[in-house]
Design an enzyme around this catalytic site. Structure first.
Site, mmCIF file in Angstrom:
data_model
loop_
_atom_site.group_PDB
_atom_site.id
_atom_site.type_symbol
_atom_site.label_atom_id
_atom_site.label_comp_id
_atom_site.label_asym_id
_atom_site.label_seq_id
_atom_site.Cartn_x
_atom_site.Cartn_y
_atom_site.Cartn_z
ATOM 1 N N HIS A 21 0.877 -1.172 -0.307
ATOM 2 C CA HIS A 21 0.198 -0.028 -0.059
ATOM 3 C C HIS A 21 0.872 1.258 0.207
ATOM 4 O O HIS A 21 0.406 2.306 -0.298
ATOM 5 C CB HIS A 21 -0.881 0.174 1.257
ATOM 6 C CG HIS A 21 -2.236 0.317 0.952
ATOM 7 N ND1 HIS A 21 -2.921 0.320 -0.230
ATOM 8 C CD2 HIS A 21 -3.466 0.598 1.866
ATOM 9 C CE1 HIS A 21 -4.072 0.632 -0.364
ATOM 10 N NE2 HIS A 21 -4.452 0.809 1.096
ATOM 11 N N ASN A 67 -6.798 6.043 3.704
ATOM 12 C CA ASN A 67 -8.414 6.507 3.419
ATOM 13 C C ASN A 67 -8.742 7.890 3.724
ATOM 14 O O ASN A 67 -10.013 8.230 3.166
ATOM 15 C CB ASN A 67 -9.083 5.624 4.273
ATOM 16 C CG ASN A 67 -8.906 3.985 3.956
ATOM 17 O OD1 ASN A 67 -8.500 3.557 2.986
ATOM 18 N ND2 ASN A 67 -9.554 3.096 4.846
ATOM 19 N N ASP A 92 -0.824 2.429 -5.466
ATOM 20 C CA ASP A 92 -0.769 1.051 -5.533
ATOM 21 C C ASP A 92 -2.056 0.355 -6.363
ATOM 22 O O ASP A 92 -3.105 1.029 -6.307
ATOM 23 C CB ASP A 92 -0.537 0.046 -4.229
ATOM 24 C CG ASP A 92 -1.618 0.499 -3.182
ATOM 25 O OD1 ASP A 92 -2.559 -0.716 -3.211
ATOM 26 O OD2 ASP A 92 -1.973 1.511 -2.886
ATOM 27 N N ASN A 113 -9.250 2.946 -1.721
ATOM 28 C CA ASN A 113 -9.952 3.793 -0.902
ATOM 29 C C ASN A 113 -9.325 5.396 -1.007
ATOM 30 O O ASN A 113 -9.739 6.385 -0.684
ATOM 31 C CB ASN A 113 -9.813 3.300 0.293
ATOM 32 C CG ASN A 113 -10.949 2.318 0.582
ATOM 33 O OD1 ASN A 113 -12.245 2.224 -0.156
ATOM 34 N ND2 ASN A 113 -10.880 1.352 1.329
#
Length: 187
Positions: A21, A67, A92, A113
């Site tokens: 991530h 997020n 990513d 997200n």
């Protein structure tokens, strides 16, 4: 002098440093090392500025979590008075093979997200982005653990190569534009 910004998405904190991530953070770190940029904290931003002749490049790692990336991108737009089209987001992508790059002029969040947060905060999906393939999780039921997990030892060389290619692509994007980057790096 014109300014462009590159926002690498990721999560702050040492536990996330080498995770799938955080490949966006890894790319802007590589650029900062290559260009000799020093980092400083401003609001929701961990950022550094590079100036050369008529070009300035702002590198950003949001200090928000993935997020909530939209808060940081909105801060970049307002603080530096940038049009959305001059902010490249590096993210990513589990839908791309490991190490594959895909520059896009705009697009949907694709289930990511961080991109969803940006689109929600700025009210538009019309910003360039660079998606970097981190591979698909072997078990779709363990998606979160997969993206928050580290790359396997046998994946490191491919990932490092992708980070270097992404850095070169971003430098080209700054001066030659998104079409050039798409033509050179989207294979």
């Amino acid at each position: 002098m014109f300014l462009k910004a590159v926002v690498g998405l990721g999560n702050p904190g040492s536990q996330y440093v080498n995770t799938r991530h955080n490949i966006g953070f890894q790319v802007v770190d590589e650029l900062a090392n290559h260009l000799g940029i020093d980092w400083e904290d401003i609001g929701f931003l961990h950022c550094g500025l590079y100036k050369n002749n008529d070009v300035a490049l702002l590198l950003v790692k949001p200090t928000t979590y993935m997020n909530s990336s939209g808060r940081a991108v909105l801060d970049v737009l307002k603080r530096f008075e940038l049009p959305l089209t001059d902010v490249l987001v590096v993210v990513d992508d589990v839908h791309l093979d490991l190490g594959r790059l895909r520059f896009r002029r705009q697009g949907s969040h694709g289930g990511h997200n961080g991109l969803r947060s940006i689109i929600d905060e700025v009210g538009s999906a019309e910003f360039p982005r660079l998606r970097i393939g981190v591979g698909k999780p072997p078990d779709p039921n363990h998606f979160i653990g997969y993206v928050l997990g580290n790359f396997a030892p046998e994946e490191i060389e491919v990932v490092q190569d992708a980070i270097l290619k992404a850095s070169k692509g971003i430098i080209g994007w700054v001066s030659l534009g998104i079409e050039w980057a798409m033509n050179q790096f989207n294979t």
